[in-house]
Design a protein around this motif. Structure first.
Motif, PDB file in Angstrom:
ATOM      1  N   HIS A  68      -5.761  -9.523   7.875  1.00 51.77           N
ATOM      2  CA  HIS A  68      -7.165  -9.391   7.515  1.00 51.77           C
ATOM      3  C   HIS A  68      -7.836  -8.492   8.542  1.00 51.77           C
ATOM      4  CE1 HIS A  68      -7.837 -12.990   4.618  1.00 51.77           C
ATOM      5  NE2 HIS A  68      -6.651 -12.443   4.442  1.00 51.77           N
ATOM      6  N   ILE A  69      -8.619  -7.526   8.087  1.00 50.33           N
ATOM      7  CA  ILE A  69      -9.170  -6.534   9.002  1.00 50.33           C
ATOM      8  C   ILE A  69     -10.507  -6.940   9.602  1.00 50.33           C
ATOM      9  CG2 ILE A  69      -7.973  -4.687   7.795  1.00 50.33           C
ATOM     10  CD1 ILE A  69     -10.546  -3.899   6.488  1.00 50.33           C
ATOM     11  N   GLY A  70     -11.085  -8.041   9.165  1.00 47.98           N
ATOM     12  CA  GLY A  70     -12.301  -8.554   9.791  1.00 47.98           C
ATOM     13  C   GLY A  70     -13.453  -7.562   9.717  1.00 47.98           C
ATOM     14  N   GLU A  71     -14.001  -7.210  10.906  1.00 46.16           N
ATOM     15  CA  GLU A  71     -15.148  -6.300  10.960  1.00 46.16           C
ATOM     16  C   GLU A  71     -14.738  -4.831  10.855  1.00 46.16           C
ATOM     17  OE1 GLU A  71     -17.464  -7.084  14.414  1.00 46.16           O
ATOM     18  OE2 GLU A  71     -17.663  -9.224  14.017  1.00 46.16           O
ATOM     19  N   CYS A  72     -13.452  -4.546  10.816  1.00 44.84           N
ATOM     20  CA  CYS A  72     -12.987  -3.156  10.737  1.00 44.84           C
ATOM     21  C   CYS A  72     -13.143  -2.622   9.303  1.00 44.84           C
ATOM     22  CB  CYS A  72     -11.525  -3.060  11.171  1.00 44.84           C
ATOM     23  SG  CYS A  72     -11.203  -3.722  12.830  1.00 44.84           S
ATOM     24  N   LYS A  73     -13.111  -1.310   9.191  1.00 43.97           N
ATOM     25  CA  LYS A  73     -13.208  -0.658   7.896  1.00 43.97           C
ATOM     26  C   LYS A  73     -12.172   0.467   7.825  1.00 43.97           C
ATOM     27  CE  LYS A  73     -16.800  -2.852   6.166  1.00 43.97           C
ATOM     28  NZ  LYS A  73     -16.684  -3.711   4.957  1.00 43.97           N
ATOM     29  N   PHE A  74     -11.478   0.556   6.692  1.00 40.38           N
ATOM     30  CA  PHE A  74     -10.573   1.678   6.481  1.00 40.38           C
ATOM     31  C   PHE A  74     -11.366   2.940   6.166  1.00 40.38           C
ATOM     32  CE2 PHE A  74      -6.930  -1.260   5.677  1.00 40.38           C
ATOM     33  CZ  PHE A  74      -6.022  -0.622   6.516  1.00 40.38           C
ATOM     34  N   ARG A  75     -10.930   4.044   6.763  1.00 39.03           N
ATOM     35  CA  ARG A  75     -11.511   5.347   6.468  1.00 39.03           C
ATOM     36  C   ARG A  75     -10.387   6.289   6.063  1.00 39.03           C
ATOM     37  NH1 ARG A  75     -16.469   3.446   5.880  1.00 39.03           N
ATOM     38  NH2 ARG A  75     -17.384   2.653   7.803  1.00 39.03           N
ATOM     39  N   SER A  76     -10.657   7.126   5.085  1.00 42.95           N
ATOM     40  CA  SER A  76      -9.660   8.074   4.617  1.00 42.95           C
ATOM     41  C   SER A  76      -9.764   9.361   5.414  1.00 42.95           C
ATOM     42  CB  SER A  76      -9.867   8.363   3.130  1.00 42.95           C
ATOM     43  OG  SER A  76      -8.883   9.260   2.658  1.00 42.95           O
ATOM     44  N   LEU A  77      -8.650   9.796   5.994  1.00 41.81           N
ATOM     45  CA  LEU A  77      -8.591  11.054   6.718  1.00 41.81           C
ATOM     46  C   LEU A  77      -8.191  12.157   5.747  1.00 41.81           C
ATOM     47  CD1 LEU A  77      -6.756   9.837   9.953  1.00 41.81           C
ATOM     48  CD2 LEU A  77      -9.197  10.192   9.621  1.00 41.81           C
ATOM     49  N   PRO A  78      -8.388  13.401   6.133  1.00 48.17           N
ATOM     50  CA  PRO A  78      -7.952  14.487   5.249  1.00 48.17           C
ATOM     51  C   PRO A  78      -6.502  14.295   4.848  1.00 48.17           C
ATOM     52  CG  PRO A  78      -9.226  15.352   7.061  1.00 48.17           C
ATOM     53  CD  PRO A  78      -9.028  13.894   7.350  1.00 48.17           C
ATOM     54  N   GLU A  79      -6.243  14.365   3.561  1.00 51.83           N
ATOM     55  CA  GLU A  79      -4.951  13.944   3.048  1.00 51.83           C
ATOM     56  C   GLU A  79      -4.085  15.113   2.607  1.00 51.83           C
ATOM     57  OE1 GLU A  79      -6.590  12.794  -1.343  1.00 51.83           O
ATOM     58  OE2 GLU A  79      -7.092  11.545   0.390  1.00 51.83           O
ATOM     59  N   SER A  80      -2.787  14.874   2.563  1.00 48.89           N
ATOM     60  CA  SER A  80      -1.863  15.869   2.042  1.00 48.89           C
ATOM     61  C   SER A  80      -1.753  15.666   0.535  1.00 48.89           C
ATOM     62  CB  SER A  80      -0.498  15.706   2.708  1.00 48.89           C
ATOM     63  OG  SER A  80       0.096  14.477   2.335  1.00 48.89           O
ATOM     64  N   GLU A  81      -0.846  16.392  -0.087  1.00 49.11           N
ATOM     65  CA  GLU A  81      -0.716  16.304  -1.540  1.00 49.11           C
ATOM     66  C   GLU A  81      -0.086  14.988  -1.986  1.00 49.11           C
ATOM     67  OE1 GLU A  81       1.451  19.669  -2.873  1.00 49.11           O
ATOM     68  OE2 GLU A  81      -0.068  21.135  -2.297  1.00 49.11           O
ATOM     69  N   GLU A  82       0.787  14.406  -1.152  1.00 46.16           N
ATOM     70  CA  GLU A  82       1.568  13.256  -1.605  1.00 46.16           C
ATOM     71  C   GLU A  82       1.090  11.931  -1.017  1.00 46.16           C
ATOM     72  OE1 GLU A  82       5.591  14.077  -0.712  1.00 46.16           O
ATOM     73  OE2 GLU A  82       5.777  15.737  -2.116  1.00 46.16           O
ATOM     74  N   ILE A  83       0.543  11.941   0.191  1.00 44.45           N
ATOM     75  CA  ILE A  83       0.159  10.685   0.829  1.00 44.45           C
ATOM     76  C   ILE A  83      -1.288  10.761   1.301  1.00 44.45           C
ATOM     77  CG2 ILE A  83       2.498  10.119   1.547  1.00 44.45           C
ATOM     78  CD1 ILE A  83       1.892  11.136   4.277  1.00 44.45           C
ATOM     79  N   GLN A  84      -1.869   9.595   1.532  1.00 47.39           N
ATOM     80  CA  GLN A  84      -3.249   9.498   1.980  1.00 47.39           C
ATOM     81  C   GLN A  84      -3.264   8.834   3.357  1.00 47.39           C
ATOM     82  OE1 GLN A  84      -5.733   7.315  -0.736  1.00 47.39           O
ATOM     83  NE2 GLN A  84      -7.626   7.879   0.287  1.00 47.39           N
ATOM     84  N   TYR A  85      -3.714   9.580   4.355  1.00 44.42           N
ATOM     85  CA  TYR A  85      -3.780   9.057   5.709  1.00 44.42           C
ATOM     86  C   TYR A  85      -5.042   8.214   5.875  1.00 44.42           C
ATOM     87  CZ  TYR A  85      -0.020  12.290   6.907  1.00 44.42           C
ATOM     88  OH  TYR A  85       1.180  12.950   6.962  1.00 44.42           O
ATOM     89  N   LEU A  86      -4.909   7.104   6.616  1.00 45.27           N
ATOM     90  CA  LEU A  86      -6.020   6.186   6.811  1.00 45.27           C
ATOM     91  C   LEU A  86      -6.155   5.835   8.294  1.00 45.27           C
ATOM     92  CD1 LEU A  86      -5.176   3.749   3.890  1.00 45.27           C
ATOM     93  CD2 LEU A  86      -7.057   5.389   3.880  1.00 45.27           C
ATOM     94  N   SER A  87      -7.379   5.544   8.682  1.00 43.43           N
ATOM     95  CA  SER A  87      -7.629   4.999  10.012  1.00 43.43           C
ATOM     96  C   SER A  87      -8.465   3.737   9.856  1.00 43.43           C
ATOM     97  CB  SER A  87      -8.365   6.017  10.894  1.00 43.43           C
ATOM     98  OG  SER A  87      -9.692   6.208  10.438  1.00 43.43           O
ATOM     99  N   LEU A  88      -8.438   2.884  10.866  1.00 41.34           N
ATOM    100  CA  LEU A  88      -9.240   1.670  10.873  1.00 41.34           C
ATOM    101  C   LEU A  88     -10.333   1.823  11.925  1.00 41.34           C
ATOM    102  CD1 LEU A  88      -6.824  -1.381  10.498  1.00 41.34           C
ATOM    103  CD2 LEU A  88      -8.895  -0.958   9.173  1.00 41.34           C
ATOM    104  N   ASP A  89     -11.579   1.832  11.487  1.00 39.50           N
ATOM    105  CA  ASP A  89     -12.705   1.883  12.396  1.00 39.50           C
ATOM    106  C   ASP A  89     -13.102   0.459  12.748  1.00 39.50           C
ATOM    107  OD1 ASP A  89     -12.602   4.562  12.206  1.00 39.50           O
ATOM    108  OD2 ASP A  89     -14.517   4.845  11.188  1.00 39.50           O
ATOM    109  N   CYS A  90     -12.906   0.091  14.008  1.00 42.52           N
ATOM    110  CA  CYS A  90     -13.229  -1.245  14.486  1.00 42.52           C
ATOM    111  C   CYS A  90     -14.329  -1.150  15.546  1.00 42.52           C
ATOM    112  CB  CYS A  90     -11.991  -1.920  15.076  1.00 42.52           C
ATOM    113  SG  CYS A  90     -10.614  -2.077  13.908  1.00 42.52           S
ATOM    114  N   PRO A  91     -15.042  -2.234  15.806  1.00 40.85           N
ATOM    115  CA  PRO A  91     -16.085  -2.189  16.834  1.00 40.85           C
ATOM    116  C   PRO A  91     -15.513  -1.752  18.184  1.00 40.85           C
ATOM    117  CG  PRO A  91     -16.284  -4.191  15.530  1.00 40.85           C
ATOM    118  CD  PRO A  91     -15.004  -3.538  15.109  1.00 40.85           C
TER     119      PRO A  91
END
Length: 294
Positions: free
Chosen positions: A83-106
Motif C-alpha cells: 500500500h502506497i499510503g500518502e505517496c502518489k504514482f507519477r508517469s514519466l516520459p514513456e517509451s513505445e512499449e513500457i510506461q515508466y513510473l515514479s512514486l512521489d512521497c512526502p
C-alpha cells in the motif's frame, strides 16, 4: 411401570442430544491442528508492505546507492501487496512499449518502476496499492515491473470525462495546480524574479505542458571551465528564469532518456527533471538534470 417408561424415554433423548452435539462439532468446528497450520500460511501470503519498515528503507538504500537489488527483491517477495499510503504514482516520459513510473512521497521520490500492460495508465495517481512481479534490467539499470489489481487498473486507465475545449493558459493552470506542484512553484517565482531562499532539494518537472526547447551549447571557461547545454522553458519565454543552463559532465554529456549523450538537436523539445540549486534575481542555478524526449 410408568417410571421405567419415563426413564427409558429420558435416556433415549439424552442419546439423541449427545449424537447431535458430536455431529455439530465434527461438521461445523474445523480440526484444531489443520486450523493452526492454515492460519500462519494465510498470514504470510497477505503481508502488507509499508515504506516505513526499516527493511524496506535499507533495501531501497542498497538498491539506489549500492546498485544491489537483492535485499529489495526479497522484501517485495515477502509482501504480496504494497500500500502506497500518502505517496502518489507519477508517469514519466514513456517509451513505445513500457510506461515508466515514479512514486512521489512526502520528502522523497522513489524512481525505478515500470508497467508494461496493454493499456496505458492515464491517471496513475489514483492507484493505492501494487505488487512487484520482479526486477528487470533495462539498459544499464534495474527496474521493478509492477502489476495492479483490477480495481486499480480500472481507476487508473479510465479516460477523462469529455468536456469543452479550453485555452492553453487555463489548461496549464489546471494541470499545474492539480498535478505538477513543482512546476506550479516554478511558474510562480518566474513571474516575480527576485533573489530568494531556495527550498532544499526542491525538484521541478517540466512536463508536456511546459517542455524545454534546446537552444545549443555554451561554455563558461572563464569562471568554472565547464560546458553547458542551454534551454528555454516554452511556457514562460519572457521571464529571465526561462533560460535554463544544464551543466555537462566531465565527458561533455547530459543525461537523456537515462543515457548520457552530447547529440541534441537544436529546437527539439524535451521534458526535464531538475533540482533547484539557487534562485537569484536574474537566474536560477540548476543541478541533477535528467532529460526525456517528449
Amino acid at each position: 411401570m410408568q417410571n421405567i417408561f419415563h426413564l427409558r424415554t429420558k435416556r433415549l433423548l439424552l442419546s439423541f442430544v449427545s449424537l447431535g452435539v458430536l455431529l455439530f462439532f465434527s461438521v461445523f468446528i474445523p480440526d484444531s491442528g489443520s486450523f493452526a497450520e492454515e492460519q500462519p500460511q494465510q498470514k504470510a501470503n497477505s503481508r502488507i508492505g509499508d515504506f516505513a519498515e526499516k527493511e524496506f528503507q535499507e533495501g531501497w538504500r542498497k538498491y539506489t546507492k549500492e546498485k544491489d537489488a537483492r535485499p529489495l527483491k526479497e522484501w517485495f517477495k515477502q509482501h504480496g501487496t504494497v500500500h502506497i499510503g500518502e505517496c502518489k504514482f507519477r508517469s514519466l516520459p514513456e517509451s513505445e512499449e513500457i510506461q515508466y513510473l515514479s512514486l512521489d512521497c512526502p520528502g522523497k521520490k522513489l524512481n525505478g518502476f515500470f508497467y508494461s500492460g496493454e493499456e496505458r495508465l492515464r491517471s496513475p495517481e489514483k492507484i493505492d496499492s501494487f505488487r512487484v512481479k520482479g526486477p528487470v534490467k533495462l539498459g544499464k539499470s534495474v527496474y521493478w515491473e509492477l502489476e495492479f489489481s483490477a480495481e486499480n487498473l480500472k481507476a487508473a486507465s479510465s479516460k477523462p470525462a469529455p468536456g469543452g475545449k479550453s485555452n492553453p493558459e487555463t489548461k496549464l493552470g489546471d494541470k499545474a495546480s492539480t498535478v505538477n506542484f513543482g512546476l506550479q512553484y516554478f511558474l510562480s517565482i518566474a513571474k516575480h524574479p527576485i533573489d530568494r531562499p531556495t527550498p532544499k532539494g526542491k525538484e521541478i518537472f517540466f512536463d508536456s505542458s511546459c517542455p524545454l526547447l534546446y537552444l545549443g551549447k555554451d561554455a563558461d571557461f572563464y569562471w568554472d571551465k565547464s560546458l553547458y547545454y542551454s534551454f528555454q522553458a516554452s511556457c514562460l519565454p519572457d521571464s529571465p528564469y526561462s533560460w535554463i543552463r544544464i551543466k555537462a559532465d566531465l565527458s561533455g554529456n547530459v543525461l537523456v532518456d537515462n543515457q548520457p549523450t552530447e547529440e541534441l538537436q537544436e529546437g527539439a523539445r524535451y521534458l526535464a527533471k531538475l533540482k533547484l540549486e539557487s534562485v537569484e534575481k536574474d537566474k536560477i542555478v540548476w543541478s541533477d538534470a535528467e532529460l526525456f524526449h517528449e
